[in-house]
Structure formats: C-alpha cells, structure tokens
Scaffold this motif. Sequence first.
Motif, mmCIF file in Angstrom:
data_model
loop_
_atom_site.group_PDB
_atom_site.id
_atom_site.type_symbol
_atom_site.label_atom_id
_atom_site.label_comp_id
_atom_site.label_asym_id
_atom_site.label_seq_id
_atom_site.Cartn_x
_atom_site.Cartn_y
_atom_site.Cartn_z
ATOM 1 N N THR A 29 0.785 -1.193 0.113
ATOM 2 C CA THR A 29 -0.020 -0.458 -0.306
ATOM 3 C C THR A 29 0.490 1.240 -0.030
ATOM 4 O OG1 THR A 29 -0.566 0.048 2.434
ATOM 5 C CG2 THR A 29 -1.885 -1.146 1.007
ATOM 6 N N ILE A 59 -9.342 6.290 0.983
ATOM 7 C CA ILE A 59 -9.396 4.854 1.458
ATOM 8 C C ILE A 59 -8.280 4.689 2.465
ATOM 9 C CG2 ILE A 59 -8.710 2.927 -0.019
ATOM 10 C CD1 ILE A 59 -10.554 3.467 -2.110
ATOM 11 N N ARG A 60 -7.435 5.517 2.023
ATOM 12 C CA ARG A 60 -6.380 5.025 3.070
ATOM 13 C C ARG A 60 -6.489 5.644 4.467
ATOM 14 N NH1 ARG A 60 -1.478 3.436 0.167
ATOM 15 N NH2 ARG A 60 -1.971 3.813 -1.758
ATOM 16 N N MET A 86 -8.513 -1.000 -12.052
ATOM 17 C CA MET A 86 -9.290 0.217 -11.333
ATOM 18 C C MET A 86 -9.582 -0.569 -10.230
ATOM 19 S SD MET A 86 -10.683 2.710 -10.952
ATOM 20 C CE MET A 86 -10.504 2.951 -9.201
ATOM 21 N N TYR A 113 -7.299 -3.500 -9.053
ATOM 22 C CA TYR A 113 -6.418 -3.850 -8.303
ATOM 23 C C TYR A 113 -5.869 -2.210 -8.002
ATOM 24 C CZ TYR A 113 -4.817 -7.778 -10.992
ATOM 25 O OH TYR A 113 -4.834 -9.228 -11.848
ATOM 26 N N LEU A 114 -5.924 -0.905 -8.548
ATOM 27 C CA LEU A 114 -5.776 0.106 -7.916
ATOM 28 C C LEU A 114 -6.091 0.677 -6.564
ATOM 29 C CD1 LEU A 114 -4.188 2.770 -9.655
ATOM 30 C CD2 LEU A 114 -6.670 3.622 -9.725
ATOM 31 N N VAL A 115 -7.225 0.277 -6.759
ATOM 32 C CA VAL A 115 -8.061 0.511 -5.231
ATOM 33 C C VAL A 115 -7.605 -0.434 -3.710
ATOM 34 C CG1 VAL A 115 -9.821 1.804 -5.118
ATOM 35 C CG2 VAL A 115 -10.231 -0.375 -5.707
ATOM 36 N N ARG A 116 -7.365 -1.690 -4.683
ATOM 37 C CA ARG A 116 -6.915 -2.608 -3.781
ATOM 38 C C ARG A 116 -5.154 -1.945 -3.228
ATOM 39 N NH1 ARG A 116 -9.332 -7.554 -4.989
ATOM 40 N NH2 ARG A 116 -11.107 -6.763 -4.312
ATOM 41 N N SER A 117 -3.992 -1.719 -3.829
ATOM 42 C CA SER A 117 -2.783 -1.364 -3.385
ATOM 43 C C SER A 117 -3.680 0.211 -2.711
ATOM 44 C CB SER A 117 -2.188 -0.405 -5.033
ATOM 45 O OG SER A 117 -2.879 0.169 -5.467
ATOM 46 N N MET A 118 -4.507 0.665 -2.905
ATOM 47 C CA MET A 118 -4.727 1.845 -1.547
ATOM 48 C C MET A 118 -5.279 1.214 0.087
ATOM 49 S SD MET A 118 -6.536 4.731 -4.163
ATOM 50 C CE MET A 118 -6.364 5.039 -5.822
ATOM 51 N N GLY A 119 -5.367 0.103 -0.131
ATOM 52 C CA GLY A 119 -5.141 -1.125 0.546
ATOM 53 C C GLY A 119 -7.051 -1.067 1.004
ATOM 54 N N ALA A 120 -7.340 -0.688 -0.031
ATOM 55 C CA ALA A 120 -9.415 -1.280 0.259
ATOM 56 C C ALA A 120 -9.920 -2.714 0.454
ATOM 57 C CB ALA A 120 -9.989 -0.621 -1.060
ATOM 58 N N THR A 136 -15.167 -1.452 0.701
ATOM 59 C CA THR A 136 -15.071 -0.232 0.654
ATOM 60 C C THR A 136 -14.794 -0.419 -0.780
ATOM 61 O OG1 THR A 136 -12.954 -0.071 2.330
ATOM 62 C CG2 THR A 136 -13.063 1.326 1.179
ATOM 63 N N LYS A 171 -17.285 1.747 -2.504
ATOM 64 C CA LYS A 171 -16.699 3.915 -3.582
ATOM 65 C C LYS A 171 -16.339 3.213 -4.853
ATOM 66 C CE LYS A 171 -14.360 5.850 0.369
ATOM 67 N NZ LYS A 171 -15.486 6.786 0.876
ATOM 68 N N ILE A 172 -16.400 2.107 -4.908
ATOM 69 C CA ILE A 172 -15.972 2.067 -6.750
ATOM 70 C C ILE A 172 -17.366 1.251 -7.457
ATOM 71 C CG2 ILE A 172 -14.800 0.848 -8.783
ATOM 72 C CD1 ILE A 172 -13.392 2.512 -6.553
#
Lengths: 282, 272
Positions: free
Chosen positions: A101, A128-129, B165, B167-174, B178, B182-183
């Motif tokens: 992250t 989100i974080r 998309m 992937y992207l929010v997963r990498s933000m820790g979602a 969430t 959010k998506i």
Amino acid sequence: MIQGAGKVAADGSPAPAAQRGGDRAVSVNIQGVSKSYRTLRGEDVQALDTVDLAIEPGEFIAIVGPSGCGKSTLMMLVSGLIPATTGTILVGDTPVNGPITSAGIVFQRDLLLDWRTVLDNVLLPVEIRKLDPASHLQKAKDLLASVGLSEFEDRYPAELSGGMRQRVSICRALVQDPDLLLMDEPFGALDALTREQMNQDLQRVWLRSRNTVVFITHSIDEAVYLADRVIVMSSRPGKIADIIKVDLPRPRRSTVRSDKRFIDHVEHIRQHFMALGILKDD
Amino acid sequence: MTSAGSARIPSASPNWLAAWISRNGLMLAIVASIFGLWELASWAFAVPEYVLPKPSVIVGTMITSWRLLLLHAAVTFQEVLLGFTMSIVIGIPLAIAVVYSRLFERIAFPFMVSLQTVPKVALAPILVMWLGYGIMPKVMVAFLISFFPIVINAVIGMRSAEKEMIYLVRSMGANELTTFIKIRLPKALPSIFGGLKVGIGQAVVGAVVGEFIAAEYGLGYLQLMAQVRLDTALLFAAVVVLSLLGVMMFNVVAWVERLMLPWNRLATGATE
C-alpha cells in the motif's frame, strides 16, 4: 552512481522537498523472480523468465521492451497485486506478500471515477487509506497546480482531454507521497505532442518528490528522456537483455533529444531490438 | 399535466417558458395535430361513438368521471408502486449476491435467467387462484415482470468496473466493502437506473394484466367494465389515465436518476 550524482546536484540547490522525497524513497530488490500462469486452455505459459534487478532509493527506472515481454507483469509483481511463481521481491526491507500500500500506481487507462470531481479523484487514496484529509487537500491542490489543472479542480473527468485526465491520475498516485511510483505505459494512449509535454511534467513533479519510479514504456525515446537507467527486455519468455545508464543532467529539457549522448543511447537500445529481431530493416 | 406545468411558470420566469417551448414545442404541435385530425376525421366520416370516440368526447368523459378514474388509478398506482418497490428491495441485494457469491452466480443466476423466459403474464391466473381478488396478485405480477430487468442490469453494472480499477484500490489498501461502496456501486448506478426505467414500465403492464384476470378495482378492471357496457369513451379515458400514470412514474425514476447522477449526462455526452 548517476542517481547519486543527481541527488547531490538537487541537494546543492535549495530544494528541501527533493531531500524529503529522496529520504522517503525505497529500494526495490528483485531476486530470481519468474512468473508463469495457466491459460484457459490449460497450457502453462512463462510470462517472465528469472529476473534479478536492484533498484536504488530515488532511482528512476524505465523498462522498455516489445509487447508480451512481461514488463507489465514485472510491475504487477512488484506491486504485489499478483504473486510471483518463484523468487522474492523486497520493497525496502519488506518482502512483498500481497498488495503493497506504499506505492502509487498509474496505468495506461487513467481510471478516473466519472462521478467524482477532479479534486475528489485525486483525494481517493487519502479517503481509502483514511489519511488526514485537511493536510492532503492542500497537497492535492498543489499537485494539480503543478500540472496546470488548478482551474479544473471542480470539473468532472468527462470534461477533460485525454492528457489532462492522465495528469489527474498521476496526481492521484502522488497525493500520499508514495515511496514508490509504478507506471505502466501511462502515456501510451496519448498523441505524440501531448506525450512529450507529459514527459516534461512528470520529470518536474518527480524532481520535487524524488521517489523511486518504475516506468514501463515501449517508447525508447521516452525511456531515455526520463530514466536514470533503462532496462531493455526481450520477449517470450521475458528477461532482461541489457541495462543502460543514462548520464544526462537534470532537469532535462526537450532539446536534450538532439544531444549526442541522447541519440547514442536511443541508437544503442534500437540496436538491441534489431539484434533480437524485434525491429527489422527491409 | 403538461399544460398545468406551463401555466405555473410564466409569471416566475418567461425565459424558462421560452426554453421549454423551444424544447417541447415540436412534439406538442405534432400531438395536437394528430388529435386535431382525429377530431376532424371522426366528424367528417361520422364515425359512431362506440367505435371511436372523438378526442373531445374522451376529454369530456375524463372531466365528468374524474372521481371514478382517480379511484381506480389510485389502486393501480398502489399495485405498481408496491410491486416495483419489491423488485428493488429483493432485486438489488440478489444482484449483489450474484456478483459476490460463486454459488449464486452458478445456481441462482442461470435459474433466474431461465425463469425470465416464462411469460409472467401467463402466471397471473395462477397467482389469482393463490392470492385471491385483492391487490396482492397484481402486486406479484408487477413484481415478477419488473424484477428481471432490474436484477440483470444491476449485475451487469456491478461487473463493469475495470480490473485495473480494482487493482488500483486494492493497492490503496481497500477491502471488499470499501471497493463495493466506492467503486462497484457508483459505477453500477447508471446501469441500475437503466433497469429501473425498464422495470417501472413493465410493472404498470403487470398490474393491469393482473386486473384483467380478476379484480374489483383498478384501471384494468375499469376498462373491462367499460367494455362490457360499450362505453368506449370511458375505455379510452382509462387508457389515457393509464398512460399518464406510466409516464409520471417513469419520469419520477428519471428525475431521481438526474438528481443522483448529475455527472452521468456529461460522461455519456447526453446534454440538454
């Protein structure tokens, strides 16, 4: 190292932001990493042969290679979004096991959310974080200002051009000061002129943040313009064919493209692709 | 309905009226000339009233029988509203289950799709037999008929988020919740509203068909009565009220959509 030299130059001039960013940047160590996957027909395909690569903190790495050479796969492995078949990846001192992250990611598609304004899109990672919204709001506005989008903060993505949208997605990746920036052909869908401008914008933003960057592209010119080191990859299965240090001073202006050393680097990489049979003369 | 809308406006804002006329004027002119021709032709060819009443007679019937029409319209409205609400309350969670659960995707979804090929209208007599003469069988037909477009569009919408998309929010820790809030859900809303717009029209059809089978109230029942009495003008009046009811309910859904998704008209390039 080239990268070290760049940092000294940056530290020589009064640039506290560059120093802070440089301190926060992480190293990336890719050790014996390979990736194979099974197709729908049940065949095992090796996307990436064994790759070893050490990336220093604050280094800008560009990876060039033909389609299907596994360069995107390599980026996805570093992000932890897909698991490696063999080998280990260290980001800083931490082995990658699942999504990291601490990285900002930019894909070829800008992936902006249509229902959020430009500013709210940039603030998505903060939300989100669950980071502090107040302090990041200013950061988001500064980033948008640095790419000339201040007037568009309250617009919706549908009102923006392709180049503007991708600028927003870069701001989104940078808003939380990531140690590591992963970019997968971010300018691949843009026209040549916009692309050149985007290269300059990215360099300017990066010279301030100084995070570690892994930048995937299939443009030799773009790779040499942006990177401290260019990784040349060959395909099927993908592996590293050569690593080229680009010792051009920063900030690089667009006229650097007519510099002898720039041309030599581009030519050198092109020779690689010709030797690999990826580029052919009639 | 439209004349009431325009009558309200001029004192407040003449510009608004001008804009409204320039937008809807052509359509109004076409509708007016169709009714004009109809009126003229019925008069010229002396068409008997019980075959085709003149528009003026239909309007006259609507005025004299407004209480009757309103009484029955209220019942139909109630049936449509209940059936449609049921479709949303059951359909949307079911769509979420299909998107998130492999079991639902493999078993419930194909089952629902094959069930969709059953003509729901044909189920109406069975439902009447089970549920009696009250509003329940009509509510059920309205529900069954509007349920599928709502579920299927919601499933398609929730699956439309790009892989990158996610992937992207997963990498933000979602986490999954969430990501959904959010998506997936906002991304699905245009498609969900598409389903709702189809569904509301279908629900009106369902309720009226239910009333045709067996009823004591409702516009469908009123039509049957008018038919038996050869009161063609009332028959037509019921059709007009039914259309107005359908248009009104559709417009409420479209209005909620515009309210909730102001960005959508930009994204799809649909501007007024």
